[in-house]
Design an enzyme around this catalytic site. Structure first.
Site, PDB file in Angstrom:
ATOM      1  N   GLU A  67      18.826 -87.271  -5.170  1.00 25.81           N
ATOM      2  CA  GLU A  67      19.544 -88.057  -4.161  1.00 25.81           C
ATOM      3  C   GLU A  67      20.008 -89.424  -4.690  1.00 25.81           C
ATOM      4  O   GLU A  67      20.685 -90.167  -3.974  1.00 25.81           O
ATOM      5  CB  GLU A  67      18.667 -88.234  -2.916  1.00 25.81           C
ATOM      6  CG  GLU A  67      18.447 -86.962  -2.130  1.00 25.81           C
ATOM      7  CD  GLU A  67      17.446 -85.993  -2.784  1.00 25.81           C
ATOM      8  OE1 GLU A  67      17.625 -84.760  -2.629  1.00 25.81           O
ATOM      9  OE2 GLU A  67      16.493 -86.462  -3.445  1.00 25.81           O
ATOM     10  N   VAL A  91       9.224 -85.175 -13.789  1.00 27.50           N
ATOM     11  CA  VAL A  91       8.250 -84.707 -14.778  1.00 27.50           C
ATOM     12  C   VAL A  91       8.371 -83.194 -14.877  1.00 27.50           C
ATOM     13  O   VAL A  91       8.380 -82.489 -13.858  1.00 27.50           O
ATOM     14  CB  VAL A  91       6.814 -85.120 -14.380  1.00 27.50           C
ATOM     15  CG1 VAL A  91       5.800 -84.611 -15.394  1.00 27.50           C
ATOM     16  CG2 VAL A  91       6.721 -86.644 -14.229  1.00 27.50           C
ATOM     17  N   HIS A  97      13.315 -76.003 -12.294  1.00 36.66           N
ATOM     18  CA  HIS A  97      13.719 -77.049 -11.348  1.00 36.66           C
ATOM     19  C   HIS A  97      13.979 -78.373 -12.074  1.00 36.66           C
ATOM     20  O   HIS A  97      14.951 -79.078 -11.786  1.00 36.66           O
ATOM     21  CB  HIS A  97      12.636 -77.217 -10.276  1.00 36.66           C
ATOM     22  CG  HIS A  97      12.957 -78.238  -9.241  1.00 36.66           C
ATOM     23  ND1 HIS A  97      13.899 -78.026  -8.269  1.00 36.66           N
ATOM     24  CD2 HIS A  97      12.462 -79.478  -9.024  1.00 36.66           C
ATOM     25  CE1 HIS A  97      13.975 -79.091  -7.487  1.00 36.66           C
ATOM     26  NE2 HIS A  97      13.118 -79.992  -7.932  1.00 36.66           N
ATOM     27  N   ARG A 136       6.194 -95.470 -19.655  1.00 38.75           N
ATOM     28  CA  ARG A 136       7.539 -96.037 -19.533  1.00 38.75           C
ATOM     29  C   ARG A 136       7.757 -96.834 -18.252  1.00 38.75           C
ATOM     30  O   ARG A 136       8.869 -97.286 -17.981  1.00 38.75           O
ATOM     31  CB  ARG A 136       8.565 -94.903 -19.625  1.00 38.75           C
ATOM     32  CG  ARG A 136       8.664 -94.329 -21.039  1.00 38.75           C
ATOM     33  CD  ARG A 136       9.282 -92.954 -21.075  1.00 38.75           C
ATOM     34  NE  ARG A 136       9.459 -92.503 -22.454  1.00 38.75           N
ATOM     35  CZ  ARG A 136       8.478 -92.013 -23.216  1.00 38.75           C
ATOM     36  NH1 ARG A 136       7.241 -91.914 -22.739  1.00 38.75           N
ATOM     37  NH2 ARG A 136       8.715 -91.636 -24.467  1.00 38.75           N
TER      38      ARG A 136
END
Length: 164
Positions: A67, A91, A97, A136
């Site tokens: 989104e 992840v 997916h 990160r």
């Protein structure tokens, strides 16, 4: 980009233009909020360090990384921002997916950059595991949010310089 040779939070402070008159939109994914909220905090803190007033940072949340494109587009349409920072985290899991979300989001944000006049900064972390994401978002590799904020400032300045 974070590598073992470069920390996301390392940059020359003096090489960043004055941002006191710039307006920023940040679109942040709620999915993997343990990561994305740290990215958001990093981006906000870095913008403020470079003179951006709190009222010139517009933050909107979206449910997931896919989104981010729509959220960024709506932020641009609002006319309230000079750049948009899109922050998310995907992840890798056991299904494809991951590939679809990463590809769709990347292509969507790239399209906004090529068809519009407002820079959209790519702050999507795509990792193989949660530890890489943690590294990160303020961990041993720095904070991608810091890097995105600096990039946004520099891209606004870039566009302004061309208009002179």
């Amino acid at each position: 980009m974070a590598t073992k040779y470069h920390n996301l939070s390392d940059y020359d402070f003096n090489a960043v233009p004055d941002a006191s008159d710039m307006r920023f939109g940040i679109v942040c994914s709620e999915w993997n909020s343990n990561i994305t909220f740290n990215l958001l905090r990093g981006a906000q803190d870095t913008l403020k360090r470079h003179g951006v007033k709190e009222e010139n940072i517009l933050v909107q949340m979206v449910p997931g990384s896919f989104e981010l494109t729509f959220g960024s587009q709506q932020m641009i349409k609002s006319g309230k921002v000079d750049a948009v920072i899109a922050l998310g985290c995907v992840v890798r899991g056991d299904t494809p997916h991951f590939d679809y979300v990463c590809m769709g989001t990347t292509q969507g944000l790239a399209q906004l950059n090529t068809t519009g006049d407002i820079p959209v900064i790519y702050g999507l972390i795509t990792t193989n595991d949660m530890q890489q994401a943690e590294d990160r978002c303020g961990g041993k590799l720095g904070n991608k949010g810091d890097e995105c904020a600096v990039c946004a400032i520099k891209m606004i300045d870039f566009a302004r310089q061309l208009k002179k």
